[in-house]
Design a protein around this motif. Structure first.
Motif, PDB file in Angstrom:
ATOM      1  N   MET A 151       0.992  -1.215   0.036  1.00 11.61           N
ATOM      2  CA  MET A 151      -0.214  -0.039  -0.057  1.00 11.61           C
ATOM      3  C   MET A 151       0.948   1.199  -0.012  1.00 11.61           C
ATOM      4  SD  MET A 151      -3.164  -1.087   2.505  1.00 11.61           S
ATOM      5  CE  MET A 151      -4.097   0.384   2.432  1.00 11.61           C
ATOM      6  N   TYR A 152       1.997   1.229   0.911  1.00 10.29           N
ATOM      7  CA  TYR A 152       2.761   2.423   0.929  1.00 10.29           C
ATOM      8  C   TYR A 152       3.563   2.531  -0.577  1.00 10.29           C
ATOM      9  CZ  TYR A 152       6.723   5.464   1.712  1.00 10.29           C
ATOM     10  OH  TYR A 152       7.656   6.324   1.329  1.00 10.29           O
ATOM     11  N   MET A 175      -1.356   9.589   1.844  1.00 17.96           N
ATOM     12  CA  MET A 175      -0.225  10.308   1.674  1.00 17.96           C
ATOM     13  C   MET A 175      -0.025  11.151   2.583  1.00 17.96           C
ATOM     14  SD  MET A 175      -0.073  10.699  -2.729  1.00 17.96           S
ATOM     15  CE  MET A 175       0.774  11.969  -2.741  1.00 17.96           C
ATOM     16  N   ALA A 176      -1.058  12.052   3.028  1.00 20.11           N
ATOM     17  CA  ALA A 176      -1.004  12.873   3.918  1.00 20.11           C
ATOM     18  C   ALA A 176      -0.665  12.245   5.325  1.00 20.11           C
ATOM     19  CB  ALA A 176      -2.444  13.645   4.214  1.00 20.11           C
ATOM     20  N   VAL A 177      -1.188  11.231   5.618  1.00 20.28           N
ATOM     21  CA  VAL A 177      -0.809  10.336   6.773  1.00 20.28           C
ATOM     22  C   VAL A 177       0.720   9.916   6.619  1.00 20.28           C
ATOM     23  CG1 VAL A 177      -1.154   8.260   8.076  1.00 20.28           C
ATOM     24  CG2 VAL A 177      -3.114   9.451   7.509  1.00 20.28           C
ATOM     25  N   PHE A 178       1.199   9.286   5.758  1.00 24.06           N
ATOM     26  CA  PHE A 178       2.600   9.000   5.530  1.00 24.06           C
ATOM     27  C   PHE A 178       3.574  10.014   5.703  1.00 24.06           C
ATOM     28  CE2 PHE A 178       0.873   5.297   2.657  1.00 24.06           C
ATOM     29  CZ  PHE A 178       0.954   4.467   3.837  1.00 24.06           C
ATOM     30  N   SER A 196      -7.495   3.820  -3.204  1.00 29.62           N
ATOM     31  CA  SER A 196      -8.301   4.756  -3.850  1.00 29.62           C
ATOM     32  C   SER A 196      -8.371   6.030  -3.086  1.00 29.62           C
ATOM     33  CB  SER A 196      -9.635   3.986  -3.909  1.00 29.62           C
ATOM     34  OG  SER A 196     -10.507   3.811  -2.799  1.00 29.62           O
ATOM     35  N   ASN A 197      -8.022   6.074  -1.461  1.00 28.83           N
ATOM     36  CA  ASN A 197      -7.917   7.272  -0.956  1.00 28.83           C
ATOM     37  C   ASN A 197      -6.532   7.679  -0.885  1.00 28.83           C
ATOM     38  OD1 ASN A 197      -7.190   5.069   0.731  1.00 28.83           O
ATOM     39  ND2 ASN A 197      -7.899   5.894   2.524  1.00 28.83           N
ATOM     40  N   PRO A 201       4.457  15.212  -1.677  1.00 30.55           N
ATOM     41  CA  PRO A 201       3.928  16.477  -1.730  1.00 30.55           C
ATOM     42  C   PRO A 201       2.863  16.823  -1.022  1.00 30.55           C
ATOM     43  CG  PRO A 201       3.675  15.595  -3.926  1.00 30.55           C
ATOM     44  CD  PRO A 201       4.450  14.542  -3.179  1.00 30.55           C
ATOM     45  N   ALA A 202       2.522  17.813  -0.087  1.00 31.87           N
ATOM     46  CA  ALA A 202       1.648  18.047   0.749  1.00 31.87           C
ATOM     47  C   ALA A 202       0.380  17.854   0.220  1.00 31.87           C
ATOM     48  CB  ALA A 202       1.973  19.288   1.560  1.00 31.87           C
ATOM     49  N   VAL A 203      -0.654  17.521   0.820  1.00 30.37           N
ATOM     50  CA  VAL A 203      -1.981  17.521   0.187  1.00 30.37           C
ATOM     51  C   VAL A 203      -3.009  18.210   1.361  1.00 30.37           C
ATOM     52  CG1 VAL A 203      -1.835  15.720  -1.385  1.00 30.37           C
ATOM     53  CG2 VAL A 203      -2.483  15.374   0.873  1.00 30.37           C
TER      54      VAL A 203
END
Length: 156
Positions: free
Chosen positions: A15-16, A136-139, A130-131, A149-151
């Protein structure tokens, strides 16, 4: 159905890696740090995923790991079948069971296991990410060294 930590680490690693930009490499060390799991244990998982063709390991100074194929081509049920070492649901030999010859429990558990795997085979890795923006924000919040990149996503 409870998956082993081995399978859990394998699925989380996939997943990562699936959230990374195409072709970008990560490392076992980075993934183990991100999930706060044993690097030595994760090395074994990643090696098996590489042998099975899910992960590409690039050797050398600028090496690392990445998905070996698109996330949409990675079937979660098949990954579980590959990583789990006991899909029988029960170990009839430890301790020795006296009713094993006539027991119907093992058949019922095998049927339930096949139903579970059938459901999991309806999912691909792409479905599980799919989320992607939220993941990415959590990672990136867990490991600032992760170059994602920040989201602008609210994460609970």
């Amino acid at each position: 159905m409870k998956l082993t930590t081995y399978t859990d680490f394998g699925l989380r690693t996939l997943m990562y890696l699936a959230t990374l930009p195409e072709g970008e490499l990560s490392s076992v060390g980075q993934v183990s740090k991100l999930y706060d799991v044993s690097r030595n244990h994760l090395v074994k998982v990643v090696n098996q995923l590489a042998r099975e063709g899910y992960i590409k390991a690039v050797r050398g100074k600028n090496g690392g790991i990445r998905l070996a194929k698109p996330a949409s081509d990675i079937n979660i049920g098949q990954v579980i079948r590959v990583l789990e070492n006991n899909l029988n649901g029960i170990d009839c030999g430890s301790p020795a069971c006296y009713i094993v010859r006539i027991c119907l429990l093992k058949d019922a558990l095998q049927e339930a296991m096949e139903a579970f795997l059938g459901v999991m085979e309806s999912y691909t890795l792409a479905d599980l990410i799919s989320n992607r923006d939220e993941l990415m924000a959590v990672f990136s919040s867990l490991d600032p060294a992760v170059n994602i990149p920040a989201v602008n996503v609210d994460v609970e």
